[in-house]
Design a protein around this motif. Structure first.
Motif, PDB file in Angstrom:
ATOM      1  N   ASP A 132      -6.102 -22.998   4.426  1.00  0.00           N
ATOM      2  CA  ASP A 132      -7.478 -23.313   4.802  1.00  0.00           C
ATOM      3  C   ASP A 132      -7.936 -22.300   5.846  1.00  0.00           C
ATOM      4  O   ASP A 132      -7.428 -22.264   6.967  1.00  0.00           O
ATOM      5  CB  ASP A 132      -7.548 -24.738   5.361  1.00  0.00           C
ATOM      6  N   MET A 133      -8.877 -21.435   5.470  1.00  0.00           N
ATOM      7  CA  MET A 133      -9.324 -20.358   6.344  1.00  0.00           C
ATOM      8  C   MET A 133     -10.632 -20.711   7.057  1.00  0.00           C
ATOM      9  O   MET A 133     -11.190 -19.880   7.745  1.00  0.00           O
ATOM     10  CB  MET A 133      -9.527 -19.078   5.532  1.00  0.00           C
ATOM     11  N   THR A 134     -11.131 -21.933   6.864  1.00  0.00           N
ATOM     12  CA  THR A 134     -12.367 -22.302   7.549  1.00  0.00           C
ATOM     13  C   THR A 134     -12.091 -22.558   9.009  1.00  0.00           C
ATOM     14  O   THR A 134     -11.049 -23.089   9.389  1.00  0.00           O
ATOM     15  CB  THR A 134     -12.991 -23.558   6.909  1.00  0.00           C
ATOM     16  N   LYS A 135     -13.032 -22.180   9.835  1.00  0.00           N
ATOM     17  CA  LYS A 135     -12.866 -22.320  11.278  1.00  0.00           C
ATOM     18  C   LYS A 135     -13.406 -23.674  11.704  1.00  0.00           C
ATOM     19  O   LYS A 135     -14.579 -23.964  11.530  1.00  0.00           O
ATOM     20  CB  LYS A 135     -13.620 -21.203  11.981  1.00  0.00           C
ATOM     21  N   LYS A 136     -12.519 -24.501  12.224  1.00  0.00           N
ATOM     22  CA  LYS A 136     -12.926 -25.829  12.669  1.00  0.00           C
ATOM     23  C   LYS A 136     -12.877 -25.864  14.193  1.00  0.00           C
ATOM     24  O   LYS A 136     -11.888 -25.473  14.797  1.00  0.00           O
ATOM     25  CB  LYS A 136     -11.994 -26.887  12.102  1.00  0.00           C
ATOM     26  N   PRO A 137     -13.950 -26.317  14.831  1.00  0.00           N
ATOM     27  CA  PRO A 137     -13.941 -26.353  16.305  1.00  0.00           C
ATOM     28  C   PRO A 137     -12.981 -27.427  16.801  1.00  0.00           C
ATOM     29  O   PRO A 137     -12.849 -28.489  16.209  1.00  0.00           O
ATOM     30  CB  PRO A 137     -15.388 -26.696  16.656  1.00  0.00           C
ATOM     31  N   GLU A 138     -12.301 -27.080  17.867  1.00  0.00           N
ATOM     32  CA  GLU A 138     -11.378 -28.041  18.471  1.00  0.00           C
ATOM     33  C   GLU A 138     -12.176 -29.029  19.307  1.00  0.00           C
ATOM     34  O   GLU A 138     -13.176 -28.677  19.930  1.00  0.00           O
ATOM     35  CB  GLU A 138     -10.366 -27.315  19.354  1.00  0.00           C
ATOM     36  N   GLU A 139     -11.708 -30.252  19.344  1.00  0.00           N
ATOM     37  CA  GLU A 139     -12.358 -31.277  20.155  1.00  0.00           C
ATOM     38  C   GLU A 139     -11.939 -31.086  21.611  1.00  0.00           C
ATOM     39  O   GLU A 139     -10.745 -31.081  21.922  1.00  0.00           O
ATOM     40  CB  GLU A 139     -11.934 -32.673  19.677  1.00  0.00           C
ATOM     41  N   PRO A 140     -12.895 -30.889  22.537  1.00  0.00           N
ATOM     42  CA  PRO A 140     -12.510 -30.718  23.941  1.00  0.00           C
ATOM     43  C   PRO A 140     -12.055 -32.055  24.530  1.00  0.00           C
ATOM     44  O   PRO A 140     -12.568 -33.117  24.196  1.00  0.00           O
ATOM     45  CB  PRO A 140     -13.790 -30.231  24.606  1.00  0.00           C
ATOM     46  N   ARG A 141     -11.063 -31.963  25.389  1.00  0.00           N
ATOM     47  CA  ARG A 141     -10.617 -33.170  26.086  1.00  0.00           C
ATOM     48  C   ARG A 141     -11.577 -33.456  27.227  1.00  0.00           C
ATOM     49  O   ARG A 141     -12.313 -32.586  27.671  1.00  0.00           O
ATOM     50  CB  ARG A 141      -9.199 -32.956  26.620  1.00  0.00           C
ATOM     51  N   LYS A 142     -11.545 -34.681  27.729  1.00  0.00           N
ATOM     52  CA  LYS A 142     -12.513 -35.090  28.751  1.00  0.00           C
ATOM     53  C   LYS A 142     -12.315 -34.355  30.072  1.00  0.00           C
ATOM     54  O   LYS A 142     -13.269 -34.060  30.774  1.00  0.00           O
ATOM     55  CB  LYS A 142     -12.415 -36.598  28.984  1.00  0.00           C
ATOM     56  N   ASP A 143     -11.094 -34.011  30.425  1.00  0.00           N
ATOM     57  CA  ASP A 143     -10.853 -33.365  31.712  1.00  0.00           C
ATOM     58  C   ASP A 143     -10.872 -31.837  31.610  1.00  0.00           C
ATOM     59  O   ASP A 143     -10.654 -31.152  32.604  1.00  0.00           O
ATOM     60  CB  ASP A 143      -9.533 -33.853  32.312  1.00  0.00           C
ATOM     61  N   ASP A 144     -11.137 -31.278  30.427  1.00  0.00           N
ATOM     62  CA  ASP A 144     -11.200 -29.821  30.263  1.00  0.00           C
ATOM     63  C   ASP A 144     -12.530 -29.296  30.785  1.00  0.00           C
ATOM     64  O   ASP A 144     -13.596 -29.860  30.559  1.00  0.00           O
ATOM     65  CB  ASP A 144     -11.068 -29.432  28.787  1.00  0.00           C
ATOM     66  N   ARG A 145     -12.451 -28.164  31.500  1.00  0.00           N
ATOM     67  CA  ARG A 145     -13.656 -27.489  31.973  1.00  0.00           C
ATOM     68  C   ARG A 145     -14.018 -26.399  30.987  1.00  0.00           C
ATOM     69  O   ARG A 145     -13.145 -25.832  30.343  1.00  0.00           O
ATOM     70  CB  ARG A 145     -13.395 -26.882  33.342  1.00  0.00           C
ATOM     71  N   PRO A 146     -15.292 -26.075  30.867  1.00  0.00           N
ATOM     72  CA  PRO A 146     -15.654 -24.972  29.965  1.00  0.00           C
ATOM     73  C   PRO A 146     -15.098 -23.656  30.482  1.00  0.00           C
ATOM     74  O   PRO A 146     -14.884 -23.507  31.692  1.00  0.00           O
ATOM     75  CB  PRO A 146     -17.188 -24.980  29.965  1.00  0.00           C
TER      76      PRO A 146
END
Length: 153
Positions: A132-146
């Motif tokens: 599967d070569m489609t790019k799927k965005p990862e779900e950010p965790r609640k405590d992750d900063r941008p």
């Protein structure tokens, strides 16, 4: 000479000419303009002929239109001495793209052996050797900063 003038523009020019010069002077103005255009053409042809005469007999086939870059490139690409037509005709884009697609999907023209097919399906999670070569965005965790970008601030 006036290839890009439409009918509406031509009518507008005629109406403006009648308004500016008047109907009685307009024929004389048109004659003067046509005489000037003829003289410019004669001067241009005379200058071209003088240049051809000065270049000598080795440039007898010289055309001033060849100095236009589009015309020059078109003439060079249509030249049979370069062999570009054979290269262009020998290249089959559909065939090349089919080969690339088969390589990406790991399909060989020969049938793969059973052992390699079973190992590839088990390694890829049973998807039949397909990745599967489609790019799927990862779900950010609640405590992750941008992510911080020093250049953007």
């Amino acid at each position: 000479m006036f290839n890009d003038i439409g009918p509406l523009e031509l009518v507008t020019i005629i109406v403006l000419a009648v308004l500016v010069f008047g109907p009685d002077k307009l024929p004389k103005v048109i004659q003067d303009v046509m005489r000037t255009v003829r003289k410019i053409r004669e001067f241009s042809e005379s200058a071209k002929q003088d240049i051809r005469d000065e270049l000598g007999p080795e440039f007898k086939d010289f055309e001033f239109e060849d100095l236009n870059p589009k015309t020059f490139i078109r003439k060079q690409l249509d030249n049979d001495e370069l062999g570009l037509k054979e290269i262009r005709n020998g290249f089959d884009l559909k065939k090349e793209m089919a080969e690339v697609t088969d390589a990406v999907h790991s399909r060989e023209s020969e049938a793969p052996s059973a052992s390699s097919a079973s190992s590839s399906s088990s390694a890829s999670g049973g998807s039949g050797g397909r990745v599967d070569m489609t790019k799927k965005p990862e779900e950010p965790r609640k405590d992750d900063r941008p992510p911080f970008d020093a250049d953007a601030t």
